[in-house]
Design a protein around this motif. Structure first.
Motif, short mmCIF file in Angstrom:
data_model
loop_
_atom_site.label_atom_id
_atom_site.label_comp_id
_atom_site.label_asym_id
_atom_site.label_seq_id
_atom_site.Cartn_x
_atom_site.Cartn_y
_atom_site.Cartn_z
N ILE A 212 0.85 -1.19 0.00
CA ILE A 212 0.00 0.00 0.00
C ILE A 212 0.88 1.24 0.00
O ILE A 212 0.65 2.19 -0.77
CB ILE A 212 -0.97 0.00 1.20
N MET A 213 1.91 1.25 0.83
CA MET A 213 2.82 2.39 0.89
C MET A 213 3.54 2.59 -0.44
O MET A 213 3.69 3.73 -0.90
CB MET A 213 3.81 2.21 2.04
N THR B 249 -7.03 0.43 9.18
CA THR B 249 -6.17 0.44 10.36
C THR B 249 -4.99 1.39 10.17
O THR B 249 -4.57 2.06 11.12
CB THR B 249 -5.64 -0.97 10.66
N GLY B 250 -4.47 1.49 8.96
CA GLY B 250 -3.30 2.32 8.70
C GLY B 250 -3.62 3.79 8.49
O GLY B 250 -2.71 4.62 8.43
N THR B 251 -4.90 4.15 8.39
CA THR B 251 -5.30 5.52 8.09
C THR B 251 -5.51 6.32 9.37
O THR B 251 -6.22 5.89 10.27
CB THR B 251 -6.60 5.55 7.26
N GLY B 252 -4.87 7.49 9.42
CA GLY B 252 -5.05 8.38 10.55
C GLY B 252 -3.95 9.42 10.60
O GLY B 252 -3.02 9.40 9.79
N ALA B 253 -4.02 10.30 11.57
CA ALA B 253 -3.08 11.42 11.65
C ALA B 253 -1.94 11.20 12.66
O ALA B 253 -1.02 12.01 12.73
CB ALA B 253 -3.83 12.69 12.01
N ASP B 254 -1.99 10.13 13.43
CA ASP B 254 -0.98 9.88 14.46
C ASP B 254 0.12 8.98 13.90
O ASP B 254 -0.10 7.77 13.74
CB ASP B 254 -1.64 9.23 15.67
N PRO B 255 1.30 9.51 13.62
CA PRO B 255 2.36 8.69 13.03
C PRO B 255 2.86 7.56 13.92
O PRO B 255 3.50 6.63 13.44
CB PRO B 255 3.48 9.69 12.72
N ARG B 256 2.53 7.60 15.20
CA ARG B 256 2.90 6.49 16.07
C ARG B 256 2.01 5.28 15.84
O ARG B 256 2.40 4.15 16.13
CB ARG B 256 2.82 6.92 17.54
N ARG B 257 0.80 5.51 15.30
CA ARG B 257 -0.16 4.42 15.10
C ARG B 257 -0.53 4.20 13.64
O ARG B 257 -1.04 3.14 13.30
CB ARG B 257 -1.44 4.71 15.88
N ARG C 34 0.13 4.80 9.24
CA ARG C 34 1.18 4.90 8.21
C ARG C 34 0.82 5.92 7.13
O ARG C 34 1.68 6.42 6.44
CB ARG C 34 1.41 3.54 7.57
N TRP C 35 -0.46 6.19 6.97
CA TRP C 35 -0.93 7.12 5.93
C TRP C 35 -2.21 7.78 6.40
O TRP C 35 -2.81 7.37 7.38
CB TRP C 35 -1.15 6.39 4.61
N ASN C 36 -2.60 8.80 5.66
CA ASN C 36 -3.87 9.46 5.91
C ASN C 36 -4.50 9.75 4.56
O ASN C 36 -3.88 9.56 3.52
CB ASN C 36 -3.67 10.74 6.72
N VAL C 37 -5.73 10.21 4.58
CA VAL C 37 -6.43 10.53 3.34
C VAL C 37 -6.92 11.98 3.42
O VAL C 37 -7.44 12.41 4.44
CB VAL C 37 -7.59 9.54 3.07
N GLY C 38 -6.68 12.70 2.34
CA GLY C 38 -7.08 14.10 2.29
C GLY C 38 -8.54 14.26 1.91
O GLY C 38 -9.22 13.30 1.53
N ARG D 210 -7.47 11.40 -1.74
CA ARG D 210 -6.13 10.87 -2.07
C ARG D 210 -5.36 10.57 -0.77
O ARG D 210 -5.32 11.38 0.14
CB ARG D 210 -5.35 11.86 -2.91
N TYR D 211 -4.77 9.38 -0.76
CA TYR D 211 -3.98 8.96 0.39
C TYR D 211 -2.58 9.54 0.28
O TYR D 211 -2.06 9.74 -0.82
CB TYR D 211 -3.91 7.43 0.45
N PHE D 212 -1.98 9.80 1.42
CA PHE D 212 -0.60 10.28 1.47
C PHE D 212 0.08 9.64 2.68
O PHE D 212 -0.57 9.31 3.67
CB PHE D 212 -0.54 11.81 1.53
N LEU D 213 1.39 9.45 2.57
CA LEU D 213 2.15 8.83 3.65
C LEU D 213 2.43 9.85 4.73
O LEU D 213 2.64 11.03 4.46
CB LEU D 213 3.47 8.28 3.12
N LEU D 214 2.45 9.37 5.97
CA LEU D 214 2.83 10.22 7.09
C LEU D 214 4.34 10.22 7.20
O LEU D 214 5.00 9.23 6.88
CB LEU D 214 2.20 9.70 8.39
N GLU D 215 4.87 11.29 7.66
CA GLU D 215 6.33 11.40 7.80
C GLU D 215 6.77 10.89 9.14
O GLU D 215 6.11 10.88 10.09
CB GLU D 215 6.73 12.86 7.64
#
Length: 63
Positions: free
Chosen positions: A6-7, A40-48, A50-54, A58-63
């Motif tokens: 996915i990434m 499970t991978g979608t969200g704004a917390d990079p500790r939990r 891997r990506w989010n959706v705008g 469109r999905y984008f990777l968290l830094e």
């Protein structure tokens, strides 16, 4: 393994749910498993997450 693919897809510009679902299905991933992983991978917390959706879907990777 699904998360890595996915990434990779997101990195390569395959970043909408329909396109991600199509690629993962072509690669033989179960659609239910894909749904669980993308959710499970979608969200704004990079500790939990891997990506989010705008707002544009469109999905984008968290830094």
């Amino acid at each position: 393994m699904a998360d890595v693919l996915i990434m990779a897809c997101i990195t390569e510009g395959i970043d909408t749910l329909p396109r991600l679902r199509a690629v993962m299905g072509t690669l033989g991933f179960n659609s239910q498993h894909f749904g669980i992983r993308i959710s499970t991978g979608t969200g704004a917390d990079p500790r939990r997450h891997r990506w989010n959706v705008g707002p544009d879907g469109r999905y984008f990777l968290l830094e």
